[in-house]
Every structure is written in structure tokens, then in C-alpha cells.
Design an enzyme around this catalytic site. Sequence first.
Site, PDB file in Angstrom:
ATOM      1  CE  LYS A  22      12.410   3.278  23.142  1.00 53.63           C
ATOM      2  NZ  LYS A  22      13.162   3.637  21.930  1.00 53.63           N
TER       3      LYS A  22
ATOM      4  CG  ASP B  49      17.095   2.756  20.144  1.00 54.83           C
ATOM      5  OD1 ASP B  49      16.801   1.657  19.627  1.00 54.83           O
ATOM      6  OD2 ASP B  49      16.253   3.496  20.682  1.00 54.83           O
TER       7      ASP B  49
END
Length: 279
Positions: free
Chosen positions: A68, A104
Site C-alpha cells: 500500500k 478504506d
Amino acid sequence: MAETLKAFVCGHPIAHSRSPKIHGHWLRQYGIDGSYEAVDVSPADLPDFLKSLGKQGLRGGNVTIPHKEAAFAAADHRDDAAEQIGAVNTLWLEEGRLFASNTDAYGFAANLDDRAPGWASASAAVVLGAGGSSRAIVHALRSRGIGDVRVVNRTLSRATELARHFGGGVSAHEPKALPELLGDAGLIVNTTSLGMKGVGELPADPELMRDSAIVTDLVYVPLMTPFLAAAERRGLKTVDGLGMLLHQAVPGFERWFGRRPEVTAELRATIVADLDAGR
Ligand code: NDP
């Protein structure tokens, strides 16, 4: 004939990812000629993999642990959520350039909007944990106007670093301060890995929370974590972490496949069955 739309999820390892099931469900539901494949990409191979997306006919995809941050650095353009969180999970190509987002925070907020409407009116929230996922949660809470976010972590320095990153309205604390921090908090979020596989100590004691508190857990294996079970026994409103996983997939699917998908009870049941099967 129109080309097949192709997307991916890459990680290392990647076999555990539920994303192919989620996107596969939507591709079938909407009758879209598309594919979404899991690809195991090692950290050393990530730069070449990302450079070759266009050549492979991929429109974009998801990145997961441990990529990420590296994907954040590799992107040509990042949206505001990605910049705030410092990590990305969703990539897409626009005219050959690599665009990146972190969905997210969106997924977290959309899940609570669905399951606990009004949650964002809490004046104070406690975030348990200061790891990778915690940044997205703090960003979501701030974006939705919660002005007092208290980050509690076993390793205080990580919470302090997170609070410094976000600035005013975010404070850092050790777990021993929980009795003072929990009593007036409207929302308590577990972002620690405590409770995975259904074992271990609780990240916080629900007895210290007020009657109107909403308790949510990012851990979704098991769905009913020991923390959520204890909060339910205490009579508190609880929200499990699976909805976040489902909702965070929505913006990516829309980018790659051109249709905004819905998080339905049927999708949830499909993924719950998959989790139950332990695959
Ligand atoms: P990280 O490994 O980055 O962070 C783990 C956090 O848990 C740290 O704050 C760590 O504290 C804390 N922790 C771990 N063990 C203990 C312990 N024994 N006692 C106290 N604190 C502990 O993990 P992530 O933030 O990436 O993920 C956390 C969880 O959230 C995972 O279970 C993951 O599956 C889930 N998740 C769910 C998502 C969803 O869509 N529902 C999305 C993302 C994550 P310390 O800093 O002191 O080590």
C-alpha cells in the site's frame, strides 16, 4: 466485439483475499464482460508490475499488504484521501498515468452510515490501535466532522506520530488512560488486530463505555469478535467489520467496470459463507 474489462488485486501473499469474490459477484450480477484476478506480486516485482498494467490490458486494481505504501509512492496522481492516509488500495489508469486512491475511509464511513445512521454526530471518538488501518479511520472521522479523536495504542509513539500527522483534534494516549477516555465517547473503533481468530484479550472494556456508545471492529474474522460480543452483552450498538470491506470495493469497481455497484444482503451472505468455509 467490445474488449473484456480487466482488473486485479495484488499482494504478497494474496490467496486470503476476498476481493475476487466481491468483484466476481458484482460482475455476474450486472452481466459485465470483465475479470478481476488475484496476482501474487513480490515487493521486488511491484514497480515492474505497476509499469506494465497498460500492456497487460489492465484498467486498474487493488493493492493490499505489503504494497500500500509502495503503490502510493509509485502513483503519478493521488487523491486527497490517499494523501491524508499515506497509503493507497485502489489504482486506475487514465491516459497512461497511474492514479491512486485509498477507499478504506470511504468504506468505513459507508458501513456505519448503513448500520448505525447518525454515528458521525458523536462529539468524541476513541480509536484503538495506531497501525496501518488506523490512519484511514482517523481520516474518516475527521472528514465527517468528529472534532475529538482519541487514538490509544500499546506503543504510544505510533499514536503520537499519527496524532502529529493529522494535527489538531487528534490526541494520542496509552491504554491505561482508557477509563478516562471512554466514558464520554460516542464511538469506539477497534483497529488493533486483537480478536482475530476469536481469541485474546479485549482492546477495551465495554463496561467503561456509556449506554449510547456505538462500538465497531475492523476485524471481521470472526465476524462477531470477542470485543463486539462483550459490547453486545453490555447492551451497546455494535457494527462488524465486514461491511467496511464490502463498501471499500465500491469506488474501484465503478472506475474499472463503469457501474456503481451496490452492497446488498446477498453479497454479504456470499462473503459470510466464504468466511465460514474458512477459505
Ligand atoms: P497493523 O499490524 O498495522 O496494526 C496492528 C495494531 O494492533 C497496532 O496498533 C498494534 O499495536 C495493535 N496490536 C497488535 N497486537 C496487540 C496486542 N497484543 N495488544 C495490544 N495491541 C496490539 O494492522 P492493520 O491496522 O493493518 O489491521 C488491523 C486489523 O484490521 C486486522 O485484523 C485487519 O484484518 C483489519 N482490517 C480490516 C479492514 C476491513 O475492511 N474491515 C481493513 C483493514 C484492516 P502496536 O503498535 O503497539 O504494535
